[in-house]
Design a protein around this motif. Structure first.
Motif, PDB file in Angstrom:
ATOM      1  N   UNK A 178       0.827  -1.209   0.000  1.00 26.23           N
ATOM      2  CA  UNK A 178       0.000   0.000   0.000  1.00 26.23           C
ATOM      3  C   UNK A 178       0.863   1.262   0.000  1.00 26.23           C
ATOM      4  N   UNK A 179       1.926   1.255   0.786  1.00 28.01           N
ATOM      5  CA  UNK A 179       2.827   2.412   0.841  1.00 28.01           C
ATOM      6  C   UNK A 179       3.422   2.675  -0.537  1.00 28.01           C
ATOM      7  N   UNK A 180       3.904   1.624  -1.191  1.00 33.26           N
ATOM      8  CA  UNK A 180       4.560   1.830  -2.481  1.00 33.26           C
ATOM      9  C   UNK A 180       3.558   2.115  -3.607  1.00 33.26           C
ATOM     10  N   UNK A 181       2.341   1.638  -3.460  1.00 32.80           N
ATOM     11  CA  UNK A 181       1.290   2.024  -4.412  1.00 32.80           C
ATOM     12  C   UNK A 181       1.035   3.525  -4.283  1.00 32.80           C
ATOM     13  N   UNK A 182       0.985   4.017  -3.046  1.00 28.76           N
ATOM     14  CA  UNK A 182       0.784   5.464  -2.828  1.00 28.76           C
ATOM     15  C   UNK A 182       1.923   6.273  -3.441  1.00 28.76           C
ATOM     16  N   UNK A 183       3.137   5.782  -3.281  1.00 27.02           N
ATOM     17  CA  UNK A 183       4.284   6.488  -3.859  1.00 27.02           C
ATOM     18  C   UNK A 183       4.125   6.569  -5.373  1.00 27.02           C
ATOM     19  N   UNK A 184       3.766   5.433  -5.978  1.00 25.69           N
ATOM     20  CA  UNK A 184       3.605   5.422  -7.433  1.00 25.69           C
ATOM     21  C   UNK A 184       2.461   6.349  -7.857  1.00 25.69           C
ATOM     22  N   UNK A 185       1.369   6.325  -7.119  1.00 28.27           N
ATOM     23  CA  UNK A 185       0.232   7.180  -7.455  1.00 28.27           C
ATOM     24  C   UNK A 185       0.589   8.664  -7.347  1.00 28.27           C
ATOM     25  N   UNK A 186       1.483   9.006  -6.440  1.00 24.36           N
ATOM     26  CA  UNK A 186       1.886  10.401  -6.229  1.00 24.36           C
ATOM     27  C   UNK A 186       3.237  10.711  -6.863  1.00 24.36           C
ATOM     28  N   UNK A 187       3.636   9.932  -7.838  1.00 24.61           N
ATOM     29  CA  UNK A 187       4.973  10.076  -8.413  1.00 24.61           C
ATOM     30  C   UNK A 187       5.216  11.434  -9.056  1.00 24.61           C
ATOM     31  N   UNK A 188       4.180  12.090  -9.528  1.00 24.88           N
ATOM     32  CA  UNK A 188       4.361  13.385 -10.185  1.00 24.88           C
ATOM     33  C   UNK A 188       4.939  14.429  -9.231  1.00 24.88           C
ATOM     34  N   UNK A 189       4.710  14.270  -7.929  1.00 21.94           N
ATOM     35  CA  UNK A 189       5.224  15.232  -6.942  1.00 21.94           C
ATOM     36  C   UNK A 189       6.592  14.853  -6.385  1.00 21.94           C
ATOM     37  N   UNK A 190       7.105  13.679  -6.739  1.00 24.27           N
ATOM     38  CA  UNK A 190       8.347  13.190  -6.127  1.00 24.27           C
ATOM     39  C   UNK A 190       9.545  14.106  -6.357  1.00 24.27           C
ATOM     40  N   UNK A 191       9.605  14.740  -7.514  1.00 22.24           N
ATOM     41  CA  UNK A 191      10.767  15.578  -7.813  1.00 22.24           C
ATOM     42  C   UNK A 191      10.904  16.755  -6.850  1.00 22.24           C
ATOM     43  N   UNK A 237       4.290   8.822   5.310  1.00 24.74           N
ATOM     44  CA  UNK A 237       3.243   8.068   4.597  1.00 24.74           C
ATOM     45  C   UNK A 237       2.970   6.748   5.302  1.00 24.74           C
ATOM     46  N   UNK A 238       4.039   6.042   5.647  1.00 22.18           N
ATOM     47  CA  UNK A 238       3.889   4.744   6.317  1.00 22.18           C
ATOM     48  C   UNK A 238       3.165   4.918   7.644  1.00 22.18           C
ATOM     49  N   UNK A 239       3.591   5.904   8.421  1.00 22.98           N
ATOM     50  CA  UNK A 239       2.958   6.147   9.720  1.00 22.98           C
ATOM     51  C   UNK A 239       1.470   6.443   9.562  1.00 22.98           C
TER      52      UNK A 239
END
Length: 191
Positions: free
Chosen positions: A55-68, A80-82
């Motif tokens: 679930x954590x890594x799905x969220x990361x992928x879903x929000x990837x546009x903001x990662x930069x 996110x995990x917490x």
């Protein structure tokens, strides 16, 4: 097993923001252990912890546009995990939850996992001092090979070698001494 990142983390985050799955896999490999350890310390069983990692890594992928734009990825990942853990724990233990209502199945799952943890602890105690140090820093603390090398005053390659040997020795110990139960421990605990 955590791997050394082929690029700087900022570069990886930019690549992930652009949809690069290989860069995402590199980040996943790097942080899987840390997220899993965190989830496992709060959730009642390993299966739920594994689901939480996904679930954590799905969220990361879903929000990837903001990662930069993230300055401290690891801190962001922990938040996110917490937050996901808090939500999950609220589902598991809603207000008014009575610990007396725990089912036998819940208890059995917890006991089975505790037995596997005990087997793993016995295997870890059989490792050489250096292998035990590297294993704990990597798998329990979630350190990268670079961080382990700095902390122990060894090279990154030596850190990798010690972890590889430690995992091999743990697997061998568990399978040789505990058969099917040891094999289960390998599959569940040594991801």
């Amino acid at each position: 097993m955590p791997t050394e990142l082929p690029y700087e983390e900022k570069e990886l985050l930019l690549l992930i923001a652009q949809g690069d799955e290989k860069a995402f896999h590199a980040i996943y490999q790097q942080y899987f252990g840390k997220v899993y350890a965190m989830a496992l310390s709060y959730l009642p069983n390993a299966l739920m912890a594994q689901d939480m990692v996904q679930e954590v890594f799905v969220r990361i992928w879903q929000n990837r546009a903001e990662l930069h734009s993230i300055r401290h990825f690891e801190s962001w990942l922990i938040v996110i995990t917490r937050n996901l853990l808090i939500n999950e724990l609220r589902k598991i233990y809603p207000p008014g939850w009575d610990p007396q209502q725990v089912t036998t199945t819940d208890l059995q799952e917890t006991l089975n996992y505790r037995e596997l943890e005990r087997l793993l602890a016995a295997a870890v105690e059989k490792l050489s001092t250096r292998q035990r140090q590297v294993y704990r820093l990597s798998r329990v603390e979630g350190y990268s090979h670079r961080e382990i090398a700095l902390q122990l005053g060894i090279s990154v390659d030596v850190s990798r070698e010690h972890l590889s040997k430690a995992l091999h020795n743990i697997r061998s110990f568990l399978i040789n001494n505990y058969g099917v139960m040891g094999l289960s421990a390998c599959v569940i605990l040594l991801k």
